[in-house]
Design an enzyme around this catalytic site. Structure first.
Site, PDB file in Angstrom:
ATOM      1  N   ARG A   1       0.832  -1.208   0.000  1.00  0.00           N
ATOM      2  CA  ARG A   1       0.000   0.000   0.000  1.00  0.00           C
ATOM      3  C   ARG A   1       0.865   1.256   0.000  1.00  0.00           C
ATOM      4  O   ARG A   1       0.971   1.964  -0.991  1.00  0.00           O
ATOM      5  CB  ARG A   1      -0.938  -0.019   1.220  1.00  0.00           C
ATOM      6  CG  ARG A   1      -2.109   0.976   1.115  1.00  0.00           C
ATOM      7  CD  ARG A   1      -1.786   2.381   1.545  1.00  0.00           C
ATOM      8  NE  ARG A   1      -1.296   2.482   2.924  1.00  0.00           N
ATOM      9  CZ  ARG A   1      -0.795   3.595   3.448  1.00  0.00           C
ATOM     10  NH1 ARG A   1      -0.693   4.706   2.709  1.00  0.00           N
ATOM     11  NH2 ARG A   1      -0.352   3.629   4.690  1.00  0.00           N
ATOM     12  N   ASP A   2       1.573   1.521   1.069  1.00  0.00           N
ATOM     13  CA  ASP A   2       2.363   2.737   1.193  1.00  0.00           C
ATOM     14  C   ASP A   2       3.533   2.739   0.216  1.00  0.00           C
ATOM     15  O   ASP A   2       3.947   3.782  -0.281  1.00  0.00           O
ATOM     16  CB  ASP A   2       2.867   2.874   2.628  1.00  0.00           C
ATOM     17  CG  ASP A   2       3.447   4.241   2.927  1.00  0.00           C
ATOM     18  OD1 ASP A   2       3.157   5.183   2.180  1.00  0.00           O
ATOM     19  OD2 ASP A   2       4.197   4.360   3.907  1.00  0.00           O
TER      20      ASP A   2
ATOM     21  N   HIS B   1       6.499   4.443  12.596  1.00  0.00           N
ATOM     22  CA  HIS B   1       6.591   4.390  11.137  1.00  0.00           C
ATOM     23  C   HIS B   1       7.647   5.406  10.710  1.00  0.00           C
ATOM     24  O   HIS B   1       7.363   6.596  10.585  1.00  0.00           O
ATOM     25  CB  HIS B   1       5.222   4.738  10.535  1.00  0.00           C
ATOM     26  CG  HIS B   1       5.139   4.614   9.058  1.00  0.00           C
ATOM     27  ND1 HIS B   1       4.263   3.761   8.431  1.00  0.00           N
ATOM     28  CD2 HIS B   1       5.793   5.251   8.056  1.00  0.00           C
ATOM     29  CE1 HIS B   1       4.390   3.866   7.119  1.00  0.00           C
ATOM     30  NE2 HIS B   1       5.326   4.785   6.884  1.00  0.00           N
TER      31      HIS B   1
ATOM     32  N   HIS C   1      10.718   6.936   8.207  1.00  0.00           N
ATOM     33  CA  HIS C   1      11.324   7.036   6.878  1.00  0.00           C
ATOM     34  C   HIS C   1      12.827   7.268   7.070  1.00  0.00           C
ATOM     35  O   HIS C   1      13.257   7.823   8.085  1.00  0.00           O
ATOM     36  CB  HIS C   1      10.690   8.167   6.083  1.00  0.00           C
ATOM     37  CG  HIS C   1       9.317   7.829   5.579  1.00  0.00           C
ATOM     38  ND1 HIS C   1       8.839   8.261   4.373  1.00  0.00           N
ATOM     39  CD2 HIS C   1       8.315   7.097   6.122  1.00  0.00           C
ATOM     40  CE1 HIS C   1       7.609   7.805   4.179  1.00  0.00           C
ATOM     41  NE2 HIS C   1       7.264   7.107   5.242  1.00  0.00           N
TER      42      HIS C   1
ATOM     43  N   CYS D   1       5.838   9.542   0.166  1.00  0.00           N
ATOM     44  CA  CYS D   1       4.524  10.167   0.322  1.00  0.00           C
ATOM     45  C   CYS D   1       4.295  11.101  -0.850  1.00  0.00           C
ATOM     46  O   CYS D   1       5.073  12.043  -1.043  1.00  0.00           O
ATOM     47  CB  CYS D   1       4.433  10.943   1.639  1.00  0.00           C
ATOM     48  SG  CYS D   1       2.863  11.823   1.817  1.00  0.00           S
TER      49      CYS D   1
END
Length: 314
Positions: A28-29, A221, A223, A254
């Protein structure tokens, strides 16, 4: 002989959890940020391979309007292709009541909503203020809970915002408490542009638990924009967090924050956790092979350092 047999050597450290659940977000991400649309058959095979590697939570897709995320426009087609995987949780992202209707219609048992800790990102991502976005999510969460669904609340920009700069800890805590209050079972604290450092992670987690948010409801979460994702994860584990988001092969970013680079690679996370003697249930070899395969589908090498090291051909 590559010299990696038996590595990493397990050296346990005090004060760490015995087991960590990896919340895999690659399908998904990871794929939502791809320039081209990945065929639905490839997405389904990706999820099956991740499950076969031992990942028990794989975020499958998003029921966002195709206009906003065209890479995930095939959610209705994809979800039934993987819904029967035994022992695998398949949460899906829903933005609103219509998204929840679509998820319920396909038998989804876990959903996620996506909020922001900052006004600038709420406007960029949701075209709403923080308060307006939370007001939109509240009936969605309420109805999902009434249907017996598990609900995760994503919170973006917990450590820094590309428009606003540093984000005050108290500001993040206030939004977290509202998400828990409306019925979210779990919070995922997002370092969307990868600017967190270990001390900042500890400060936020301490503030949350001081305000009554149970540590077992918190996921992280990170990055890896500045190479801090593993250090930040270790700091979170030392605070008692046992759920970590990661993306196979380091896929993702994103689309609404151009400074957001790839997610923490699941392989890099598993290598660290294996070395610490923390159980994940994940077979690193099979996971690496999956990310190599997915990189071939995308036509470029994986950014994961562990994938590159383990798949290097001498």
């Amino acid at each position: 002989m590559t010299g990696t047999e038996g590595l990493p050597m397990t050296v346990r450290a005090p004060g760490l959890p015995p087991r960590v659940r990896i919340h895999e977000v690659g399908p998904r991400d990871g794929l939502q940020n791809e320039k081209s649309v990945v065929p639905v058959e490839v997405k389904a095979e990706f999820i099956r391979r991740l499950a076969a590697a031992g990942l028990t939570t794989v975020e499958a897709t998003s029921f966002v309007h195709p206009k906003w995320v065209p890479q995930l426009a095939d959610a209705e087609q994809l979800f039934p292709m993987v819904a029967g995987l035994p022992g695998v949780r398949l949460p899906v992202l829903v933005p609103n009541d219509r998204g929840l209707d679509r998820a319920l219609g396909l038998g989804a048992r876990e959903i996620a909503v996506f909020a922001s800790a900052t006004e600038s990102f709420a406007k960029a991502n949701l075209n709403r203020t923080v308060d307006e976005a939370l007001a939109m999510f509240e009936p969605v969460v309420t109805r999902a809970v009434e249907h017996g669904l598990r609900v995760r609340g994503y919170l973006s920009m917990c450590f820094g915002d590309p428009w606003e700069g540093p984000v005050p800890v108290d500001q993040v805590v206030a939004v977290c408490r509202r998400l828990i209050g409306m019925g979210c079972d779990e919070l995922s604290l997002g370092d969307t542009i990868g600017v967190a450092t270990a001390g900042h992670v500890r400060a936020l987690l301490t503030a949350l638990t001081d305000q009554g948010v149970p540590i077992d409801t918190i996921a992280v979460h990170f990055h890896d924009t500045y190479g801090q994702a593993l250090a930040n994860t270790l700091a979170a584990l030392q605070c008692g967090v046992t759920t970590v988001d990661a993306s196979a092969g380091g896929l993702g970013g994103c689309p609404y924050a151009k400074s957001a680079t790839g997610n923490l690679a699941t392989e890099d996370l598993v290598w660290m956790l294996d070395g610490l003697g923390i159980e994940t249930g994940v077979d690193l070899g099979r996971l690496t092979a999956t990310s190599v395969w997915m990189a071939e589908q995308l036509g470029r090498p994986s950014p994961s350092r562990t994938v590159r090291a383990l798949s290097h051909k001498e």
